[in-house]
Enzyme design. Sequence first.
Site, PDB file in Angstrom:
ATOM      1  N   CYS A  76       0.786  -1.234   0.000  1.00 25.42           N
ATOM      2  CA  CYS A  76       0.000   0.000   0.000  1.00 25.42           C
ATOM      3  C   CYS A  76       0.820   1.288   0.000  1.00 25.42           C
ATOM      4  CB  CYS A  76      -0.983  -0.001   1.159  1.00 25.42           C
ATOM      5  SG  CYS A  76      -0.217   0.103   2.787  1.00 25.42           S
ATOM      6  N   VAL A 117       6.630  -4.991   3.300  1.00 21.80           N
ATOM      7  CA  VAL A 117       5.766  -6.134   3.607  1.00 21.80           C
ATOM      8  C   VAL A 117       4.442  -5.643   4.188  1.00 21.80           C
ATOM      9  CG1 VAL A 117       6.771  -6.447   5.911  1.00 21.80           C
ATOM     10  CG2 VAL A 117       5.686  -8.383   4.788  1.00 21.80           C
ATOM     11  N   GLU A 118       3.381  -6.353   3.848  1.00 15.85           N
ATOM     12  CA  GLU A 118       2.062  -6.174   4.464  1.00 15.85           C
ATOM     13  C   GLU A 118       1.593  -7.553   4.863  1.00 15.85           C
ATOM     14  OE1 GLU A 118      -1.169  -3.946   2.617  1.00 15.85           O
ATOM     15  OE2 GLU A 118       0.315  -3.109   1.256  1.00 15.85           O
ATOM     16  N   ILE A 119       0.903  -7.645   5.987  1.00 16.13           N
ATOM     17  CA  ILE A 119       0.380  -8.931   6.428  1.00 16.13           C
ATOM     18  C   ILE A 119      -1.079  -8.741   6.793  1.00 16.13           C
ATOM     19  CG2 ILE A 119       0.560 -10.786   8.129  1.00 16.13           C
ATOM     20  CD1 ILE A 119       3.547 -10.039   8.388  1.00 16.13           C
TER      21      ILE A 119
END
Length: 80
Positions: free
Chosen positions: A60, A66-68
């Site tokens: 985003c 990293v996105e989780i």
Amino acid sequence: GDVAAQTRTTLENIEILSESRDLVSPRAYVKCAEDIPVVRSVCEAAWPECDTLYVVADVCREELLVEIEGRARRRPGDPS
């Protein structure tokens, strides 16, 4: 620029938000394929019981590596 630190911070935030709930079906979106082993190592240390899906994808915000995401479910016996 430190994917391990970003992953640890993300996991800490998820723990705070999920309180007494279990994480279900986590997915880690990783900007660079070469970072997946690092993200996997951090996630597996924190969530050894979770079968996390790792995907190379845009995230985003530009500065994030990293996105989780995942769903949380109540733990058995939790009245809330």
